[in-house]
Design a protein around this motif. Structure first.
Motif, PDB file in Angstrom:
ATOM      1  N   ALA A   1       9.443   3.280  -3.686  1.00  0.00           N
ATOM      2  CA  ALA A   1       8.365   3.120  -4.661  1.00  0.00           C
ATOM      3  C   ALA A   1       8.587   1.889  -5.524  1.00  0.00           C
ATOM      4  N   ALA A   2       9.826   1.642  -5.929  1.00  0.00           N
ATOM      5  CA  ALA A   2      10.135   0.452  -6.722  1.00  0.00           C
ATOM      6  C   ALA A   2       9.808  -0.816  -5.950  1.00  0.00           C
ATOM      7  N   ALA A   3      10.038  -0.814  -4.633  1.00  0.00           N
ATOM      8  CA  ALA A   3       9.739  -1.983  -3.811  1.00  0.00           C
ATOM      9  C   ALA A   3       8.244  -2.256  -3.773  1.00  0.00           C
ATOM     10  N   ILE A   4       7.423  -1.211  -3.788  1.00  0.00           N
ATOM     11  CA  ILE A   4       5.970  -1.402  -3.819  1.00  0.00           C
ATOM     12  C   ILE A   4       5.545  -2.072  -5.117  1.00  0.00           C
ATOM     13  N   VAL A   5       6.115  -1.637  -6.226  1.00  0.00           N
ATOM     14  CA  VAL A   5       5.797  -2.260  -7.516  1.00  0.00           C
ATOM     15  C   VAL A   5       6.201  -3.730  -7.500  1.00  0.00           C
ATOM     16  N   ASP A   6       7.386  -4.042  -6.991  1.00  0.00           N
ATOM     17  CA  ASP A   6       7.835  -5.437  -6.904  1.00  0.00           C
ATOM     18  C   ASP A   6       6.871  -6.279  -6.085  1.00  0.00           C
ATOM     19  N   ALA A   7       6.380  -5.718  -5.001  1.00  0.00           N
ATOM     20  CA  ALA A   7       5.544  -6.482  -4.079  1.00  0.00           C
ATOM     21  C   ALA A   7       4.120  -6.664  -4.581  1.00  0.00           C
TER      22      ALA A   7
END
Length: 311
Positions: free
Chosen positions: A277-283
């Motif tokens: 989920a954190a990776a989605i926010v970063d992207a």
């Protein structure tokens, strides 16, 4: 006041996330991100506040400070004169982000009063909740800040009440906060005075399901965090938050607006899901977002009284 001279307390209060999607103004979760406060009684009247960390150079440092006002309210509620006070606030909870910073300040003050009045006036758990709710206006943030864990809070003819539930150990919160604030007053102003009956019924069912998901069945978190009462109406005040919540939910994550926003909370069912989920926010974020992975705070606010040598 002379009897209190030399008394001091150390207070720790957790951040909170209210609403959790469908539980508008009733559900709250304590997070292991803490503000700390040191209070010392002094001989000179009045109050001085030193702020370190979040809010340093921004919040009042005199008797108008929210923590000082909360201590004063608790002393008045207990029928005691307010002594002179020196405060040092170590703030880690972001202000204006939907993480319960004002509730934490209020609870800090109420707990400080409890510690300073130890042996003079005893403040019960229900007293603390009532005093804090009088200051905050509603109990959904102050209840988890006081008691920790997952809380259901309400207000009835006899005042505010709460019950605390233990969160399933598999629940892994992710908190994402942007570099800007949104006022709670603005967010609340965007809500209609009435909502369709079908939407109210929808949220009742999801709130009930959310209790089961958080305490017993984390695999149900995605369905349990659906909301029709407040997040859609507030989206115009925080478009980036709304877009990220939709992206996360579209990928199967139980993402909600934290409190009045603009932070978002993702209730993950494993540490691996939290990283995804954190990776989605970063992207997908247009601006830098701070990402925190706190545990659920199970203790709530604490106060440790001690004594210091008066000047």
């Amino acid at each position: 006041m002379t009897a209190l001279l030399g008394r001091a307390v150390h207070v720790t209060v957790p951040a909170t996330s209210a609403n959790l999607g469908p539980g508008f103004d009733s559900l709250g979760l304590a997070l292991a991100l803490h503000d700390e406060l040191e209070v010392r009684v002094r001989e000179q009247p009045g109050a001085s506040v030193e702020v370190r960390g979040v809010g340093e150079g921004e919040v009042p440092t005199d008797a108008t400070n929210l923590i000082v006002r909360s201590i004063a309210h608790a002393f008045a509620w207990a029928g005691q004169a307010l002594p002179g006070l020196d405060l040092v606030a170590h703030n880690r909870i972001l202000h204006g982000r939907g993480l319960g910073s004002s509730g934490a300040a209020i609870v800090s003050g109420v707990m400080a009063a409890k510690g300073l009045l130890d042996g003079v006036v005893e403040l019960s758990a229900s007293d603390l909740l009532r005093i804090a709710t009088e200051l905050e206006g509603h109990p959904d943030n102050v209840a988890p800040a006081l008691f920790g864990g997952l809380t259901i809070a309400w207000t009835g003819p006899e005042g505010p009440g709460h019950t605390k539930l233990n969160v399933h150990p598999g629940v892994s919160p992710l908190v994402c906060s942007p570099g800007y604030a949104v006022s709670t007053e603005l967010a609340r102003s965007l809500q209609p005075l009435t909502v369709p009956h079908a939407d109210a019924a929808f949220n009742v069912s999801r709130s009930a399901l959310l209790i089961a998901a958080l305490t017993q069945s984390p695999q149900l978190l995605h369905a349990a965090t659906e909301d029709r009462l407040h997040q859609g109406y507030r989206a115009s005040a925080m478009p980036e938050t709304a877009r990220l919540v939709l992206a996360l939910r579209g990928a199967g994550h139980a993402a909600v607006v934290s409190g009045a926003g603009p932070s978002l909370l993702v209730l993950c069912s494993s540490p691996a899901e939290r990283l995804a989920a954190a990776a989605i926010v970063d992207a997908q974020a247009d601006t830098p977002w701070q990402k925190l992975m706190p545990a659920v705070d199970v203790k709530g606010a604490t106060v440790v009284p001690h004594r210091v040598d008066p000047d």
